[in-house]
Design an enzyme around this catalytic site. Structure first.
Site, mmCIF file in Angstrom:
data_model
loop_
_atom_site.group_PDB
_atom_site.id
_atom_site.type_symbol
_atom_site.label_atom_id
_atom_site.label_comp_id
_atom_site.label_asym_id
_atom_site.label_seq_id
_atom_site.Cartn_x
_atom_site.Cartn_y
_atom_site.Cartn_z
ATOM 1 N N GLY A 56 27.966 41.034 24.797
ATOM 2 C CA GLY A 56 27.974 41.163 26.258
ATOM 3 C C GLY A 56 26.617 41.629 26.761
ATOM 4 O O GLY A 56 25.691 41.853 25.968
ATOM 5 N N ASP A 95 32.511 40.665 18.733
ATOM 6 C CA ASP A 95 32.807 40.130 20.074
ATOM 7 C C ASP A 95 33.745 38.929 19.939
ATOM 8 O O ASP A 95 33.650 38.158 18.972
ATOM 9 C CB ASP A 95 31.507 39.678 20.750
ATOM 10 C CG ASP A 95 31.567 39.797 22.257
ATOM 11 O OD1 ASP A 95 30.781 40.549 22.834
ATOM 12 O OD2 ASP A 95 32.430 39.114 22.873
ATOM 13 N N ASN A 96 34.658 38.761 20.906
ATOM 14 C CA ASN A 96 35.521 37.565 20.900
ATOM 15 C C ASN A 96 34.988 36.509 21.876
ATOM 16 O O ASN A 96 35.630 35.485 22.088
ATOM 17 C CB ASN A 96 36.971 37.920 21.258
ATOM 18 C CG ASN A 96 37.106 38.459 22.663
ATOM 19 O OD1 ASN A 96 36.111 38.685 23.352
ATOM 20 N ND2 ASN A 96 38.331 38.669 23.109
ATOM 21 N N GLY A 145 31.460 37.754 26.724
ATOM 22 C CA GLY A 145 30.143 37.781 26.073
ATOM 23 C C GLY A 145 29.683 36.377 25.738
ATOM 24 O O GLY A 145 30.423 35.413 25.933
ATOM 25 N N ASP A 151 38.630 39.412 18.016
ATOM 26 C CA ASP A 151 39.202 40.162 19.146
ATOM 27 C C ASP A 151 39.628 41.529 18.614
ATOM 28 O O ASP A 151 40.482 41.601 17.722
ATOM 29 C CB ASP A 151 40.404 39.352 19.664
ATOM 30 C CG ASP A 151 41.158 40.084 20.762
ATOM 31 O OD1 ASP A 151 40.808 41.240 21.068
ATOM 32 O OD2 ASP A 151 42.104 39.483 21.311
ATOM 33 N N TYR A 179 41.740 47.851 34.989
ATOM 34 C CA TYR A 179 40.490 48.358 34.404
ATOM 35 C C TYR A 179 40.482 49.881 34.416
ATOM 36 O O TYR A 179 40.237 50.529 33.398
ATOM 37 C CB TYR A 179 39.305 47.792 35.187
ATOM 38 C CG TYR A 179 37.949 48.135 34.589
ATOM 39 C CD1 TYR A 179 37.620 47.743 33.299
ATOM 40 C CD2 TYR A 179 36.999 48.841 35.323
ATOM 41 C CE1 TYR A 179 36.364 48.048 32.748
ATOM 42 C CE2 TYR A 179 35.750 49.147 34.785
ATOM 43 C CZ TYR A 179 35.448 48.751 33.501
ATOM 44 O OH TYR A 179 34.214 49.061 32.967
#
Ligand code: UDP
Length: 346
Positions: free
Chosen positions: A23, A44-45, A49, A69, A161
């Protein structure tokens, strides 16, 4: 100021896992750690990103990309380590992304944090959670110190979030209390800089790309809401200092200049020389009105304070997006030249 010129020579780690490493922020962290001689597993999946963010690191000694993931059961097994540092940064961080991927966002904070805490515990590694100013919600205390509990709507669209990060903070704190984990929390305020995605919806890349394209700048509400922007190099330095400090309590890392969104638009127009207009659009639900970190703790504990004036950071970011647009235009022109011409019609 480039990251290379601020090379850290003090990094006390041998091998780190950085989740969300492909990312925007994660890729800068991977880069900084590698510069300091730390081996890095970038995890990172690729949901938000991109391989492009780490293309320049591929093939460097000590760098490994692990595509998985963090919420999936097999992912922790792929993280063979052993690590002495685990940085958990995997999560959608842009409102556009987390509103589009609400369940994945909740999982990253809950399942993901739990899995990564277990990896850190296995290796006896220091663990650091990337948390956020969003844990303060629409704050009633200003500026926000770490001991402010926040004003969050637990069921609104942003809650996926906010509550994901608040739960993750609770999980980290419980591991510290119940299991003696060496774990900390860094609360990040609006970071910006090169490698943000042009269309991730956040204010800085959105305004810059609109200005460069001659399109109207979309100011939400009347633009009086404020944010305190922090250039990515400063944020990365702050994160690594929090990681090295051994602190178990949250530490705010963020810019201290509070700027109204309408002023960000104005400044972007001036610095790009764009003649774009401003279009006022509807304000998102639960959009915080004011935001500025109280950074006393970071100053006193870590000797950290942001170094890059926001105007300088914005200039660097404009240069990045202008170069990206030029490269994109050249690519499109090249592809058009190579594509076969239509046959004459007669
Ligand atoms: N914003 C805006 N226009 C845009 C994108 C964002 O006016 O095209 C506003 C948004 O409503 C918020 C502020 O800019 O008040 C910062 O939004 P961003 O998504 O960058 O980050 P947030 O701090 O809300 O997570």
């Amino acid at each position: 100021m480039s990251r290379t010129s601020r090379k850290n020579s003090w990094a006390p780690w041998r091998r780190a896992a950085v989740t969300g490493g492909a990312g925007f922020l994660g890729s800068h962290l991977c880069e900084s750690l590698l510069h300091s001689g730390v081996e890095v597993d970038c995890v990172d999946n690729l949901l938000s990103g991109s391989r492009r963010n780490i293309a320049h690191l591929a093939g460097r000694p000590g760098f490994r990309f692990v595509e998985c993931d963090v919420c999936a059961p097999g992912c922790a097994d792929a993280l063979t380590g052993p690590y002495d540092l685990v940085l958990h940064f995997a999560c959608c961080a842009s409102p556009v992304d987390y509103l589009r991927l609400p369940l994945e966002t909740l999982d990253a904070g809950s399942l993901g944090t739990r899995a990564l805490l277990a990896v850190a515990e296995r290796d006896g590694a220091r663990f650091l959670l990337a948390s956020t100013s969003e844990v303060y919600g629409d704050p009633l205390v200003h500026p926000q110190p770490e001991d402010y509990w926040g004003n969050v709507n637990p069921i609104g669209p942003r809650s996926v979030y906010d509550e994901s990060k608040r739960f993750a903070e609770a999980l980290v704190s419980a591991h510290v209390r119940a299991r003696g984990a060496d774990a900390g929390i860094v609360r990040l305020f609006n970071t910006y800089g090169p490698r943000m995605r042009a269309h991730d919806g956040r204010v800085v890349p959105t305004f810059i790309c609109q200005a460069l394209a001659g399109k109207p700048l979309t100011v939400a509400g009347d633009g009086s809401q404020t944010r305190s922007l922090c250039y990515v190099d400063d944020t990365v330095d702050g994160i690594l200092l929090v990681a090295a400090s051994g602190a178990a309590h949250p530490v705010n890392i963020g810019g201290t200049d509070e700027v109204a969104v309408a002023d960000i638009a104005r400044r972007v127009l001036e610095l790009t020389g764009s003649s774009s207009s401003v279009e006022f659009i509807e304000r998102p639900t639960d959009d915080p009105q004011r935001r500025r970190p109280d950074t006393r703790l970071a100053r006193e504990l870590l000797g950290w304070a942001p170094q890059v004036p926001w105007e300088e950071g914005i200039k660097q970011t404009i240069a990045y997006f202008a170069a990206a647009q030029t490269a994109q235009a050249a690519q499109t022109a090249h592809a058009a030249q190579k594509s076969p011409q239509p046959l004459p019609q007669n």
